[in-house]
Design a protein around this motif. Structure first.
Motif, PDB file in Angstrom:
ATOM      1  N   TYR A 151      12.812  -2.722   4.530  1.00  0.00           N
ATOM      2  CA  TYR A 151      11.943  -3.174   5.610  1.00  0.00           C
ATOM      3  C   TYR A 151      12.773  -3.659   6.795  1.00  0.00           C
ATOM      4  CZ  TYR A 151       7.736  -3.186   2.663  1.00  0.00           C
ATOM      5  OH  TYR A 151       6.686  -2.829   1.878  1.00  0.00           O
ATOM      6  N   GLN A 166      -2.987  -0.857   0.656  1.00  0.00           N
ATOM      7  CA  GLN A 166      -1.944  -1.435   1.502  1.00  0.00           C
ATOM      8  C   GLN A 166      -1.864  -0.747   2.858  1.00  0.00           C
ATOM      9  OE1 GLN A 166       1.299  -1.217  -1.596  1.00  0.00           O
ATOM     10  NE2 GLN A 166       1.891  -3.133  -0.627  1.00  0.00           N
ATOM     11  N   SER A 167      -2.431   0.442   2.963  1.00  0.00           N
ATOM     12  CA  SER A 167      -2.331   1.208   4.205  1.00  0.00           C
ATOM     13  C   SER A 167      -3.686   1.426   4.867  1.00  0.00           C
ATOM     14  CB  SER A 167      -1.678   2.571   3.929  1.00  0.00           C
ATOM     15  OG  SER A 167      -2.420   3.290   2.948  1.00  0.00           O
ATOM     16  N   ARG A 203      -6.635  -4.128   3.390  1.00  0.00           N
ATOM     17  CA  ARG A 203      -5.279  -4.617   3.099  1.00  0.00           C
ATOM     18  C   ARG A 203      -5.310  -6.059   2.595  1.00  0.00           C
ATOM     19  NH1 ARG A 203      -3.994  -2.178   8.185  1.00  0.00           N
ATOM     20  NH2 ARG A 203      -3.351  -4.162   9.100  1.00  0.00           N
ATOM     21  N   ASN A 259      -2.923  -6.481  13.124  1.00  0.00           N
ATOM     22  CA  ASN A 259      -3.267  -5.063  13.214  1.00  0.00           C
ATOM     23  C   ASN A 259      -3.427  -4.634  14.668  1.00  0.00           C
ATOM     24  OD1 ASN A 259      -4.157  -2.593  11.647  1.00  0.00           O
ATOM     25  ND2 ASN A 259      -5.937  -2.880  12.963  1.00  0.00           N
ATOM     26  N   MET A 263       6.519  -1.438  11.142  1.00  0.00           N
ATOM     27  CA  MET A 263       7.376  -2.011  10.120  1.00  0.00           C
ATOM     28  C   MET A 263       7.403  -3.536  10.205  1.00  0.00           C
ATOM     29  SD  MET A 263       8.073   0.439   8.302  1.00  0.00           S
ATOM     30  CE  MET A 263       8.910  -0.617   7.143  1.00  0.00           C
ATOM     31  N   ARG A 304       4.810  -5.333  11.110  1.00  0.00           N
ATOM     32  CA  ARG A 304       3.548  -5.709  10.463  1.00  0.00           C
ATOM     33  C   ARG A 304       3.684  -5.623   8.949  1.00  0.00           C
ATOM     34  NH1 ARG A 304      -0.171  -2.918   8.144  1.00  0.00           N
ATOM     35  NH2 ARG A 304       0.402  -0.884   9.022  1.00  0.00           N
ATOM     36  N   LYS A 305       4.295  -4.556   8.471  1.00  0.00           N
ATOM     37  CA  LYS A 305       4.446  -4.381   7.028  1.00  0.00           C
ATOM     38  C   LYS A 305       5.361  -5.440   6.430  1.00  0.00           C
ATOM     39  CE  LYS A 305       4.983  -0.134   5.483  1.00  0.00           C
ATOM     40  NZ  LYS A 305       3.818   0.087   4.599  1.00  0.00           N
ATOM     41  N   GLU A 362       3.067  -8.380   6.043  1.00  0.00           N
ATOM     42  CA  GLU A 362       1.984  -8.162   5.086  1.00  0.00           C
ATOM     43  C   GLU A 362       2.477  -7.867   3.675  1.00  0.00           C
ATOM     44  OE1 GLU A 362      -1.383  -6.396   8.187  1.00  0.00           O
ATOM     45  OE2 GLU A 362      -0.681  -5.189   6.517  1.00  0.00           O
ATOM     46  N   GLU A 363       3.621  -7.253   3.540  1.00  0.00           N
ATOM     47  CA  GLU A 363       4.061  -6.805   2.219  1.00  0.00           C
ATOM     48  C   GLU A 363       5.204  -7.631   1.640  1.00  0.00           C
ATOM     49  OE1 GLU A 363       4.646  -2.574   2.176  1.00  0.00           O
ATOM     50  OE2 GLU A 363       2.846  -2.201   3.371  1.00  0.00           O
TER      51      GLU A 363
END
Length: 493
Positions: free
Chosen positions: A16, A149-150, A156, A385, A393, A395-396, A399-400
């Protein structure tokens, strides 16, 4: 539910980081450019007074407009209202949730699916609260085909809350090891190093998150007004992060010709020595470029271990304190929180600026904190979002990597292991009042001016700013997310 984000590895986090670094190479990290871009807008903000607004009812699906997505937090609100109605009718929730019921509410097909997902997830949390775990698992199994997740923000956020609920059930059934529980308490162990490595990229991306910028500008302007005639200024920052907000006040001091500044000192307090040292070097370098008399010091300490003598206060210094998203970390330990507030009181600053999450996630009642947390995280996911649609990336990464640990701690942990707690401004007013600390107005422009700062692009038009007393509440599509407030020590009559 599979383990999903619960097992984010170090190598995945590094991936990431690398992808995020490649994603944002073109934005210059230059404080002067940041100042020139946004500073003119600071004085042109308009604030909407929430005292003049009536309480909004649950949103009407028919009013969402053709093709316009219903806010994620509104979907959650609608699902809560429907679940309450079904409970009052003593309906069989599991049977009802097994049907396709969204269209019956007059929702467009996409919104209907999100509404069904939200209701099933909230119903599952209700069953977990009642320790009806078999029914909860059935409801979670109904969510599996919809969470993603997407997907869109509601899909999400539901993915991570559903995963946390499943792990909570496993914990109750004795299927979670002590090592797993320690990981739940701490969250991803490499987050701090990730934040250090991603400092420039995160600083750049924060320029596009309205809450970050609005909080920084209002806080800095309030401090500037408070120390307008001071020749020696000492600023204490608890949790300084990247320190970009201080470049604004440094630039303002450098052009204060009518009352030249003799010295500016910033003291950073936190647990990460490397992060604070890097910030100090960066700020010191910036001070040199604008010929500002400046010094930077660090105090490596947890907040509960601080002593008054460590701050190096000088009698002729004018002191201001900035608490950016820090007080919540002491909520699991009320005695330590009281001790810290007393410490701040004894430092006798001229101004205290506080930024906190505007959420009531501090109740021992599991269902209350679940409902509150999924509402606020839905608004956050919706905001990111919109604001980070071209920074996928980044954002991910939030979030992840970062958010899942927070969500899992809220949903799964109990007692002092549950550290992700938040309170609303009413709580902080009562607490500060005990120590003779009173709220004062934030520096802000006349209310008849346009909020150009929050309307700088189409994707930011959903950001809202309201007044709660003298406190500013920052929200997304009507849901408050953060508060920023200013405080002074009450002087004896």
């Amino acid at each position: 539910m599979d383990s999903g984000p619960a097992n984010v590895s170090n190598s995945q986090t590094i991936s990431y980081v690398a992808d995020t670094e490649r994603e944002i190479p073109q934005i210059p990290l230059n404080p002067l450019e940041l100042l020139n871009q946004y500073a003119p807008k600071v004085k042109r903000l308009r604030v909407e007074d929430s005292s003049e607004k009536k309480s909004d009812p649950p949103p009407n699906p028919a009013s969402s407009g053709h093709g316009q997505a219903i806010p994620a937090a509104s979907i959650i609100k609608m699902a809560k209202a429907r679940l309450l109605q079904l409970n009052s009718q003593k309906a069989d929730i599991v049977s009802y949730a097994s049907t396709s019921f969204g269209a019956q509410c007059g929702l467009p097909s996409a919104a209907a699916e999100d509404f069904e997902l939200a209701l099933r997830l909230l119903a599952a949390a209700e069953k977990v609260a009642k320790q009806q775990f078999v029914y909860a698992r059935k409801l979670l199994s109904l969510c599996e085909s919809s969470v993603s997740q997407s997907g869109n923000p509601i899909q999400r956020v539901a993915y991570y809350f559903a995963d946390a609920l499943q792990e909570k059930i496993d914990k109750e059934w004795g299927l979670v090891s002590s090592e797993e529980m320690e990981r739940i308490r701490k969250g991803p162990t490499d987050v701090e190093q990730t934040m250090i490595r991603l400092r420039p990229e995160m600083t750049r991306c924060q320029q596009e998150i309205p809450f970050c910028l609005y909080t920084q500008f209002t806080a800095i302007q309030s401090i500037l007004d408070c120390v307008a005639s001071a020749k020696r200024v000492h600023l204490i920052d608890f949790g300084i992060d990247n320190g970009s907000h201080w470049t604004l006040i440094m630039q303002a001091f450098s052009v204060r010709f009518e009352c030249p500044l003799e010295h500016l000192k910033i003291t950073a307090v936190g647990a990460s020595k490397q992060m604070m040292e890097d910030t100090g070097k960066w700020l010191s370098s910036f001070a040199e470029t604008i010929s500002l008399p400046f010094s930077f010091s660090i105090i490596v300490s947890e907040m509960e271990d601080l002593k008054e003598g460590r701050f190096g206060l000088e009698a002729d210094d004018t002191l201001a304190v900035y608490l950016g998203l820090r007080l919540w970390t002491l909520l699991p330990w009320p005695n330590q929180l009281d001790k810290f507030i007393k410490l701040i009181r004894n430092l006798n600053p001229r101004l205290i600026v506080v930024n906190e999450m505007e959420a009531s996630i501090n109740s021992p009642d599991f269902l209350k904190r679940f409902n509150e947390s999924i509402h606020v995280f839905s608004a956050i996911f919706d905001c990111i979002n919109s604001c980070m649609y071209h920074r996928v990336m980044f954002r991910k990464l939030n979030e992840e990597v970062i958010f899942p640990g927070m969500i899992r701690n809220i949903v799964i942990a109990e007692g002092i292991e549950w550290i992700q707690r938040y309170e609303k401004i009413s709580f902080w007013r009562a607490l500060f009042g005990k120590f003779g600390i009173v709220e004062t107005g934030m520096s802000r422009p006349p209310p008849d001016q346009e909020i150009l700062f929050l309307r700088s692009s189409d994707r930011l038009t959903s950001c809202t700013v309201e007044l709660d007393g003298k406190c500013l509440l920052l929200g997304w599509k009507g849901s408050a997310i953060q508060s920023v407030s200013a405080w002074k020590i009450k002087q004896d009559d």
